[in-house]
Design an enzyme around this catalytic site. Structure first.
Site, mmCIF file in Angstrom:
data_model
loop_
_atom_site.group_PDB
_atom_site.id
_atom_site.type_symbol
_atom_site.label_atom_id
_atom_site.label_comp_id
_atom_site.label_asym_id
_atom_site.label_seq_id
_atom_site.Cartn_x
_atom_site.Cartn_y
_atom_site.Cartn_z
ATOM 1 N N VAL A 127 -10.137 74.174 51.520
ATOM 2 C CA VAL A 127 -10.597 73.033 50.730
ATOM 3 C C VAL A 127 -11.303 72.074 51.677
ATOM 4 O O VAL A 127 -11.135 72.148 52.898
ATOM 5 C CB VAL A 127 -9.440 72.301 50.005
ATOM 6 C CG1 VAL A 127 -8.851 73.187 48.919
ATOM 7 C CG2 VAL A 127 -8.366 71.866 50.997
ATOM 8 N N SER A 128 -12.076 71.153 51.109
ATOM 9 C CA SER A 128 -12.898 70.270 51.936
ATOM 10 C C SER A 128 -12.163 69.038 52.433
ATOM 11 O O SER A 128 -12.497 68.510 53.498
ATOM 12 C CB SER A 128 -14.140 69.831 51.147
ATOM 13 O OG SER A 128 -14.908 70.961 50.776
ATOM 14 N N ALA A 129 -11.175 68.543 51.688
ATOM 15 C CA ALA A 129 -10.528 67.285 52.046
ATOM 16 C C ALA A 129 -9.020 67.358 51.829
ATOM 17 O O ALA A 129 -8.518 68.217 51.094
ATOM 18 C CB ALA A 129 -11.125 66.144 51.222
ATOM 19 N N GLN A 167 -7.217 67.452 48.425
ATOM 20 C CA GLN A 167 -7.334 68.676 47.630
ATOM 21 C C GLN A 167 -6.255 69.704 47.990
ATOM 22 O O GLN A 167 -6.408 70.892 47.735
ATOM 23 C CB GLN A 167 -8.718 69.303 47.835
ATOM 24 C CG GLN A 167 -9.870 68.410 47.372
ATOM 25 C CD GLN A 167 -11.230 69.002 47.733
ATOM 26 O OE1 GLN A 167 -11.426 69.520 48.831
ATOM 27 N NE2 GLN A 167 -12.167 68.939 46.793
#
Length: 210
Positions: free
Chosen positions: A65-67, A70
């Site tokens: 996931v990016s962040a 999340q």
């Protein structure tokens, strides 16, 4: 008994003929020499060896996931990949999960994945969505997998988007990454200035005491 050329052996393993020469020198493969000095390999032995190599190769379950906000999605991805692995009774499984931008090619997990693939230690890579691997340039990774005889399994396909939507999302992704870099640099510079001021004031205080 059937004998095959070094080129055929290289095709079987999905590597270069130089790799086969190196493996032969290392004793991993056995070869005989023809009167003309060419290497010949026993087909039955190669098939057995190939089967053994495949049994020992790994299946990578890769999630990203990016962040940090999340993390719930990361947990969902990991569970989905585990369910797939258990359903297909996959052996020799390695899980790689990480938090990081799809535009960052220096992520530790991605570098580990690439290293395993390039060293012929992987037979299969499983992801929830294709863009979990990388935001862009996934075609390059697909070509690497093809060259190394690695099966790329994508469990879900995202709905087809309009060209304009794709472009907007790509632009926003790039802007987000570079804005984060700019803000991160400014934060670092401010922190550095505060530390320098603190050192300076401490030095002045000490000199006054003397």
């Amino acid at each position: 008994m059937t004998w095959i050329s070094i080129g055929k052996v290289a095709e079987f393993f999905g590597v270069t003929t130089q790799s086969i020469r190196d493996w032969t020198k290392q004793g991993r493969l056995e070869a005989i020499r023809t009167l003309g000095g060419h290497r010949r390999y026993n087909l039955e032995g190669i098939e057995k060896k190939l089967g053994f190599e495949n049994e020992n190769k790994k299946t990578i379950l890769y999630s990203r996931v990016s962040a940090h906000d999340q993390k719930e999605d990361l947990v969902r991805q990991k569970q989905e990949l585990k369910n797939y692995s258990e359903k297909h009774k996959t052996s020799n499984v390695v899980e790689i999960s990480e938090i990081g931008s799809g535009l960052n090619y220096e992520k530790r997990g991605l570098k580990k994945l690439l290293s395993l693939i390039l060293n012929d230690n992987v037979k299969q890579v499983v992801v929830s969505y294709k863009d979990r691997l990388m935001r862009f340039a996934t075609q390059i990774l697909e070509q690497v997998c093809t060259a190394k005889n690695v099966e790329l399994v994508v469990l879900n396909e995202r709905p087809e988007k309009k060209f304009e939507e794709v472009v907007v999302e790509d632009v926003l992704s790039v802007l987000t990454v570079y804005c984060a870099k700019i803000y991160g640099r400014r934060s670092h510079e401010r922190r550095k200035k505060r530390q320098n001021k603190k050192r300076t004031s401490t030095g002045v205080s000490n000199s006054n005491k003397e």
